[in-house]
Design an enzyme around this catalytic site. Structure first.
Site, PDB file in Angstrom:
ATOM      1  CG  ASP A  19      -8.434  -8.247  10.301  1.00 49.22           C
ATOM      2  OD1 ASP A  19      -7.679  -9.220  10.158  1.00 49.22           O
ATOM      3  OD2 ASP A  19      -8.464  -7.286   9.518  1.00 49.22           O
ATOM      4  CE1 TYR A  31      -1.928  -3.618   6.383  1.00 47.71           C
ATOM      5  CE2 TYR A  31      -2.639  -1.971   7.952  1.00 47.71           C
ATOM      6  CZ  TYR A  31      -2.254  -2.320   6.678  1.00 47.71           C
ATOM      7  OH  TYR A  31      -2.203  -1.366   5.701  1.00 47.71           O
TER       8      TYR A  31
END
Lengths: 690, 690
Positions: free
Chosen positions: B315, B399
């Site tokens: 990420d 998320y």
């Protein structure tokens, strides 16, 4: 006992005032009633404990299910006394009938040391000629004996003395001034106190003598802080207020908060006991835990030299986390909007005593409960969480333990323990080598390595009494990289191992697999995941017991040999190191080792208790002295496959916008906390001013 | 770029306005200046990143030591662009001289995917005839393509496509209504998007087809909550206010709080970067960390079926924790008295952009900092703690990661990460077996097992640059029970293992020994303990990387193979999975595996960096859906043998009484928080009313 008090007890029983909840601790009146009943039968005794004998679980579950029609379990006092001559008796008193239903003389057993027991020793020590002699050898003039202090500990176990005589070991200290911290001035010898004789019966004197420390005092009180430059002045107040009151309701000792209900009990050994924890799942009140408590702990010290092997306090079983509990004060221990509960005990003379504000109950903001932003349009939900904290603090001589039972809106129960207070210290000579068994935290002060191992007793009630424990290990999938079943090598899964028998359940932590344990009701599957409803124990501070197999600690603290034990429920099995812990030899081991002796006993889909030992190993450093910044440790009990969705979805968000609202169709939900403010601080650059 | 902005940059440089701190992120004006300089040389380009090239450490340390006389390190922009045709260039721009000092064409490399890159794909997907065909097969009428959504991920690495073409994989979803959560309606096929062609070049279609879910929506927005009974109404407000302001000072981006000083940086990859963390130890400003950041992370999913092996998002390196950061809002994300910092970035067109309120800085009450009661007389000290929290939140498609850097008064730095947001989901047919690779969190919704593995980059500066790392294991003493050296079997100690070389430092967590790591300055001993001054890494959530050795994740995320790596400091070594992460094949592995290739390199008493991989393994449950209650994880950096005593002794106590005061000699210190109040709740029994 005053007549009106007896009357009050009678009234409770006859129903003219609301009767106590069967889980309620004994009231002062009930304690006095029990004492009265026993004293009238057996005369003058020293009372060690008068506490609630909790109702039989079977009976209690029936009553909880239908408290209107099922008879209320009767109130029974569990009594421990020491008769003149040191004889110990266990008794049970039926408070309804006013009669003694059990009275048993015990041999070779010592009940725990009370605060009164502790208080005595220092006075005796100061007057004992042999102690005075040792003080003089240590460099303390005999006219300074009022400057000599001791922390009396149970002797633990010393084979030279056995367990028929009630003993304490006096860890000796000196205070140059009455306000000086004694822990900078440990003395090197250790008197043994006989509680029955009220005298010193032996002194352990080391081969190498270590005169009293010549360093200057190392204190933490205002006078010494002022001398070193004073208190910092740059902390601005933070105010935490609940102008509309708190979000919980109190009915007797039952707390009702955010779908949770829990009965808050308290006893002299365990301190807080939480009973009948339920969660209201959209109108369906679901049981989760029948009982939660810290049931025992042991603090072994790692210095192999005699007599330090005796330093391995069972702070709950040998002293009592309840007896040692602090009276908490508003705006000091407890900040915000606080509800307190008191604790009632008996004293040695049989009078009831009260610790005011023994339990603190309050709410805290818990930060973000959940959040999601859609990256496409920045539509967002932000929901802040709240937590409910039920806490107490107890002082075990030098150390303090702050115990926080925390309830979360997402169904999690968290246990947090903060260790603070003062290190147990021993003397060392200038230039002496600690040999790695301790750290010189201040010149002449050796703080020995130690562990704090707690035993959490979990009596699960996951949608009913019949539960099963599974060990869960994060595990790689079978098959090498490139194989048919695992072509890319990325497969992994939660390996579940059922504990079918007591023997299978004896298990340790595994950090590599992030091991957890699920307490399941295998009779009820989650309708979505088709997995049993469960609560997962997530605990990451799980050192092994460092004293070796066969050592005194290993024998006495059988519960600490493994991280997990599971037993079939038994009303008699509450204390994992035994009912009376001081001076147990560990031969045989009391408590859990007795209860797991039948390793084939089934624990599959039955009423079980899970015992979890966790804690920390503490290698001291100067930062921990002269008073230790709180060191926190925590564990979680998390719902897994228990709910069909996040149970906190209906907690009002602070802000919520949907894609259609972003597109102009309708009004976003803006419930931002208007008390929050932007701050502009003194030295801030102009670019940051808003 | 507007002339006045260029002028402002020139003024910074010429010193007419306060120049930026060398650690400050590039300002909007500096970003635009860099773009201007590059564009005038190379014409129209797509800008991927324009960020601060941090000063060389050697130079910077000199300047930090004597900023009056040592020349200020110049400002350099680190630039990544994509030229027409997809050619990638790395560049450096000297902002003082206004010239390009490096310009390098890269082959087989893809810089990270920006938010703009992400936004594009969904529009293309909806119009692609082959995608429409697949949607129809899934049961979605072609006129409903506006209800089809995708989360575009980097492709990770797919050997069929290599890394010369810039690709994204589109994880497909459906929304019956635009406000419905798409994660309850995952589609089973996966289009591949070519960023250069701006078209779908392939669709991965599974053997087993799974038509779109027929379950009803599972939402978390107000309309759906209202339908299910509405929001709970029993949460009373908690107000947190600081009427006298906050306790920290802000000078530019340097925060000064409770003896701590820290420069708060921010970049597009790592998000928050903390530099030059020092502690004022009674007038002696002691360096502790030169730089702290989350440098990388990887989220491998554990389903072995194609093409789920491609789901292992980096990420930070593939999307950027800074780029994805949320604009935080007062009273929602942040409660209390808040100071915000903005973040400046470049967009694809080369314009500077700003994320308002990217960083939140605030204080919180931290409960009891320390407490001790003397059991003899109840003389007591209770001191409450405070903490400073520097945080940001970023959204990685489904998320959210909430990152909290927490400073404590006792010298501890804590990193807490909360995971929330929405599970990545995949479709499943009614009655289909997840085979243990995921959980059916809602009918027809399979949430796959995954790990969140973060790489914390610690550049220690423990009283200077030359530091050494020791592994510390709680270890039993030698000798059997009854032996001369361990007569009682209770001996234990902290076994210290020095990492002398890069090879020795490659190590894993050991839960059994409660393993920690000390970052020491072996040139400076604590005067009391005679041990090196140090900071200890205490981290307990350290699962191993579950994808197997040789797997794609294992190859690409070399940093995650072990919990600890230590390297000699190098200005070029910032990103543990490499500078440009998307579409790396892992052959050879980038980042740490390259840097540790010389395993004999000395890391003893030199300038080092410690890389720590930690995180959690997540086996989903229905409780995590449709939006996940925040799951916290934490680690500590604790001073050990760094201070000579508890450094927070001068925090003003709430209450303090000494034995002499208890005895009537003098006035106790009572500074209890007067805003705290006792509460009486609705159902409370009369005995509790105070």
């Amino acid at each position: 006992m005053a007549l009106d008090r007896l009357k009050s007890v009678a009234q409770h029983i006859s129903g003219t005032t609301p009767p106590p909840h069967p889980f309620d601790p004994l009231s002062n009146a009930e304690i006095e009633a029990a004492v009265q009943i026993i004293s009238s039968e057996y005369g003058k005794l020293h009372f060690n404990a008068v506490t609630l004998r909790e109702p039989a679980k079977k009976e209690m579950l029936k009553w909880l299910e239908d408290s209107t029609n099922v008879p209320r379990p009767i109130r029974v006092a569990d009594v421990v006394v020491i008769a003149p001559g040191g004889k110990v008796f266990d008794g049970l008193v039926d408070l309804k009938e006013g009669k003694i239903i059990k009275w048993e003389a015990l041999d070779g057993v010592q009940p725990l040391i009370t605060m009164e027991d502790l208080q005595t020793v220092e006075h005796v020590v100061r007057k004992d000629p042999k102690v005075i002699e040792q003080c003089v050898i240590s460099g303390i003039p005999k006219e300074d004996m009022h400057k000599v202090y001791c922390d009396p500990w149970t002797i633990g176990y010393d084979h030279r003395f056995g367990n028929n005589v009630r003993l304490q070991q006096a860890l000796m200290y000196y205070r140059p001034h009455m306000d000086d911290s004694q822990y900078s001035f440990p003395l090197d010898f250790c008197p043994i106190f006989d509680a029955d004789k009220q005298e010193i019966v032996h002194i352990d004197i080391p081969d190498i003598r270590r005169p009293v420390n010549q360093a200057k005092p190392n204190n933490y009180h205002p006078v010494s802080i002022e001398k070193e430059g004073g208190y910092r002045k740059d902390i601005k107040p933070i105010n935490i207020t609940q102008p509309d009151g708190v979000s919980f309701k109190v009915e007797g000792r039952v707390i009702d908060w955010q779908n949770w209900k829990v009965h808050v009990g308290f006893n002299y050994k365990e301190g807080i006991v939480l009973n009948n924890i339920t969660y209201n799942d959209k109108g369906n009140v679901r049981p989760i835990f029948y009982r939660l408590s810290l049931a025992e702990m042991v603090v072994p010290y790692g210095n192999p030299e005699h007599p330090h092997q005796r330093k391995h306090a069972f702070d709950l079983g040998e002293y009592g986390g309840g007896y040692m509990t602090n009276s908490l004060s508003l705006g000091c221990d407890c900040k915000g909007a606080i509800h307190y509960m008191d604790a009632a005990f008996v004293n040695r003379a049989g009078e009831s005593t009260t610790i005011k504000n023994a339990i603190c109950i309050h709410e805290e903001d818990a930060g973000i409960l959940f959040k999601h932003t859609d990256f496409r349009d920045d539509s967002v939900i932000v929901t802040r969480g709240r937590k409910l904290i039920i806490s107490h603090i107890f002082t075990a001589a030098n150390y303090e333990y702050c115990v926080y039972w925390i309830f979360h809106q997402d169904g999690t129960v968290q246990l947090e323990i903060k260790l603070t207070g003062i290190l147990n210290t021993y003397s060392m000579n200038p230039g002496e080598d600690t040999k790695g068994w301790g750290t010189e935290v201040y010149p002449g002060v050796n703080a020995h390595n130690h562990q704090h191992l707690f035993c959490l007793r979990i009596d699960p009630n996951i949608d009913g009494s019949n539960n099963t424990v599974f060990q869960v290990d994060a595990t790689q999938g079978a098959g090498a990289v490139g194989s048919k079943e695992n072509p890319y090598g990325n497969a992994f899964f939660a390996k579940r191992t059922k504990y079918s028998t007591v023997g299978e359940a004896i298990s340790d932590y595994d950090g590599v697999t992030s091991r957890t344990w699920d307490m399941c009701n295998t009779n009820k599957l989650n309708p979505y995941s088709h997995k049993p409803v469960s609560y997962k124990l997530v605990s990451r501070e799980v050192p092994k017991l460092l004293p070796k197999e066969g050592s005194l600690v290993w024998k006495r603290a059988g519960f600490a040999r493994h991280a997990i034990h599971v037993t079939k429920y038994d009303d008699e099995q509450l204390y994992p190191a035994g009912r009376h812990v001081p001076q147990t030899s560990g031969e045989p081991s009391k408590g859990i080792p007795e209860w797991i002796s039948n390793s084939d006993a089934s624990i599959d889909n039955t009423d079980i208790v899970l015992w979890h030992t966790f804690g920390i190993t503490h290698f001291p450093a100067p930062e921990d002295f002269p008073v230790m910044p709180a060191e926190p440790m925590t564990l979680l009990l998390r719902p897994r496959n228990f709910f069909t969705k996040n149970p906190a979805l209906d907690v009002p968000p602070s802000y919520c916008s949907t894609p259609s609202q972003i597109a102009g169709q309708g009004k976003v939900l803006d419930a931002a906390d208007k008390m929050s403010q932007l701050v502009v601080t003194a030295g801030e650059a102009d670019c940051c001013k808003k």
